[in-house]
Design an enzyme around this catalytic site. Structure first.
Site, mmCIF file in Angstrom:
data_model
loop_
_atom_site.group_PDB
_atom_site.id
_atom_site.type_symbol
_atom_site.label_atom_id
_atom_site.label_comp_id
_atom_site.label_asym_id
_atom_site.label_seq_id
_atom_site.Cartn_x
_atom_site.Cartn_y
_atom_site.Cartn_z
ATOM 1 N N TYR A 123 -13.352 17.558 80.147
ATOM 2 C CA TYR A 123 -12.597 17.382 81.607
ATOM 3 C C TYR A 123 -13.411 16.012 81.976
ATOM 4 O O TYR A 123 -12.761 15.312 83.276
ATOM 5 C CB TYR A 123 -13.313 18.187 82.527
ATOM 6 C CG TYR A 123 -12.489 19.453 82.322
ATOM 7 C CD1 TYR A 123 -12.302 19.993 81.244
ATOM 8 C CD2 TYR A 123 -12.114 20.199 83.755
ATOM 9 C CE1 TYR A 123 -11.840 21.317 81.330
ATOM 10 C CE2 TYR A 123 -11.267 21.320 83.615
ATOM 11 C CZ TYR A 123 -11.391 22.061 82.130
ATOM 12 O OH TYR A 123 -10.592 23.194 82.466
ATOM 13 N N LYS A 170 -19.770 26.599 70.968
ATOM 14 C CA LYS A 170 -18.760 26.758 69.677
ATOM 15 C C LYS A 170 -19.540 25.895 68.716
ATOM 16 O O LYS A 170 -18.683 24.832 68.255
ATOM 17 C CB LYS A 170 -17.284 26.380 69.950
ATOM 18 C CG LYS A 170 -16.411 26.618 68.570
ATOM 19 C CD LYS A 170 -16.122 27.981 68.485
ATOM 20 C CE LYS A 170 -15.091 28.241 67.310
ATOM 21 N NZ LYS A 170 -14.709 29.653 66.982
ATOM 22 N N ASP A 203 -15.495 32.521 71.285
ATOM 23 C CA ASP A 203 -14.343 33.345 70.983
ATOM 24 C C ASP A 203 -14.982 34.944 71.054
ATOM 25 O O ASP A 203 -14.353 35.730 71.678
ATOM 26 C CB ASP A 203 -13.803 33.015 69.666
ATOM 27 C CG ASP A 203 -14.432 32.549 68.671
ATOM 28 O OD1 ASP A 203 -15.688 32.378 68.899
ATOM 29 O OD2 ASP A 203 -14.175 32.315 67.446
ATOM 30 N N ASP A 227 -14.292 27.081 82.640
ATOM 31 C CA ASP A 227 -13.080 27.184 83.264
ATOM 32 C C ASP A 227 -12.292 28.483 82.899
ATOM 33 O O ASP A 227 -11.877 29.152 83.524
ATOM 34 C CB ASP A 227 -12.309 25.803 83.226
ATOM 35 C CG ASP A 227 -11.356 25.845 84.028
ATOM 36 O OD1 ASP A 227 -11.039 26.692 85.224
ATOM 37 O OD2 ASP A 227 -10.498 24.725 84.180
ATOM 38 N N ASP A 231 -11.820 32.405 84.683
ATOM 39 C CA ASP A 231 -10.524 33.406 85.095
ATOM 40 C C ASP A 231 -10.476 34.655 84.437
ATOM 41 O O ASP A 231 -10.206 35.754 84.880
ATOM 42 C CB ASP A 231 -9.577 32.398 84.840
ATOM 43 C CG ASP A 231 -9.104 31.484 86.024
ATOM 44 O OD1 ASP A 231 -9.860 31.120 86.650
ATOM 45 O OD2 ASP A 231 -7.756 31.231 85.927
#
Ligand code: NAI
Length: 332
Positions: A123, A170, A203, A227, A231
């Site tokens: 970002y 990751k 993941d 982010d 959600d």
């Protein structure tokens, strides 16, 4: 009277923000609102997307309640949300996620907190065309940024009686950027021996969250993973209408719902204002107004416990106004 900057936002923003304002006042909060238009609303009025006066007001008042702001996809102006977080250095995004009674969801017993790094990662907005047909986006990680979010997560866990922190990464693929994130989290963990520290690859974290969410307590993540996973976590407890967030830095704090401007339901009067009302509760706690915060939280919980006047997104049929009236009735 405590001054608070108020940004109405786009889409359902004005509907849910005015509902939140009403219940905050009814809860007895002594607030003096300073209203500003930003984003599309400001552009439509012939101004800039992020007026200097709005930024100054947030810095001066130290706190802001904000509606969601639309960001055009793939073109147009850059995200006002990202700009606010970066300009004010609001590095920690805290999103508590938990079940409320009578809300249709696949899980019970969810009670976790997503701590998202808010200023770095992909970002950073550093994108360019290398040659025609090839574009590049840079993922930035700094020792300072990774260290402070890791320490924030552990401090939060300690001060809120939380027992476990998961660092989500990751680093098997992004060995430098996520490797640094992980290293800083491991270093921080040593100073908080009473808090269990675990690591999980992003993941796998997604799979674990939709299988056994109750194993998670505090999750600390870099910007993009935070982010996306917040959600996902909202989906565990009934959706985006239910989850609030705080963007915290040394100089200021912005409180908002996790959801966006929801153009598909804007103007219909059916948006769920719970998330932004909960953001209001977080704001009140932040400024030390614990009485009004407790009253508003209890009123919201009361409405959910009654199972009546719930909005459509969580299985009811009430409008935004009917839900708001039900909360107000418990505050009077
Ligand atoms: P969204 O969160 O606006 O909507 C996703 C889905 O959830 C939609 O079906 C919507 O109707 C539903 N929903 C969201 N909030 C709800 C509520 N309070 N009550 C009932 N249903 C609700 O996400 P979307 O569509 O991806 O984004 C729309 C715009 O919002 C985009 O321009 C995006 O950039 C912006 N956005 C802004 C944020 C912010 O200001 N912090 C955060 C997320 C997105």
């Amino acid at each position: 009277m405590r001054e608070v900057t108020l940004l109405h936002g786009d889409g359902i923003g004005p509907e849910v923000i005015s509902a939140a304002r009403e219940v905050l006042e009814a809860a007895g909060a002594q607030l003096q609102w300073r209203d500003f238009a930003v984003g599309q609303e400001a552009l439509d009025a012939g101004g800039e997307i992020l007026p200097a006066a709005a930024l100054e007001s947030i810095e001066r008042t130290g706190v802001c309640l904000k509606g969601p702001i639309t960001t055009p996809v793939g073109e147009g102006f850059p995200s006002v949300n990202v700009a606010l977080r970066k300009r004010l250095d609001l590095y920690a995004n805290v999103r508590p996620v938990y079940n409320l009674p009578h809300v249709r969801s696949r899980f019970s017993g969810v009670d976790l907190v997503v701590v998202r790094e808010n200023t770095e990662g992909l970002y950073s907005g550093i994108e360019h065309e290398v040659v025609p047909g090839v574009v590049e986006s840079l993922k930035i990680a700094t020792e300072k940024g990774c260290r402070r979010i890791a320490r924030f997560a552990f401090d939060y866990a300690r001060s809120h009686g939380r027992r476990r922190v998961h660092s989500v990464h990751k680093a098997n693929i992004m060995k430098l950027t996520d490797g640094l994130f992980l290293r800083m989290a491991r270093e921080a963990a040593k100073d908080y021996p009473e808090i269990e520290y675990r690591e999980v690859i992003v993941d796998n974290a997604c799979m674990q969250l939709v299988m056994k969410p109750e194993q998670f307590d505090v999750l600390v993540l870099e910007n993009l993973y935070g982010d996306i996973l917040s959600d996902l976590c909202a989906g565990l407890v009934g959706g985006l209408g239910m989850v609030a967030g705080a963007n915290l830095g040394e100089r200021a704090a912005i409180f908002e719902a996790v959801h966006g401007s929801a153009p598909d339901i804007a103007g219909k009067g059916i948006a769920n204002p719970t998330a932004v009302m909960m953001a209001g509760v977080m704001l009140l706690r932040h400024i030390g107004a614990s009485g009004p915060a407790d009253r508003l939280q209890a009123a919201l919980l009361g409405v959910y416990e009654s199972g009546q006047h719930l909005t459509r997104d969580v299985g009811g049929s009430a409008s935004t106004a009917e839900f708001t009236q039900a909360v107000l009735a418990r505050l009077r």
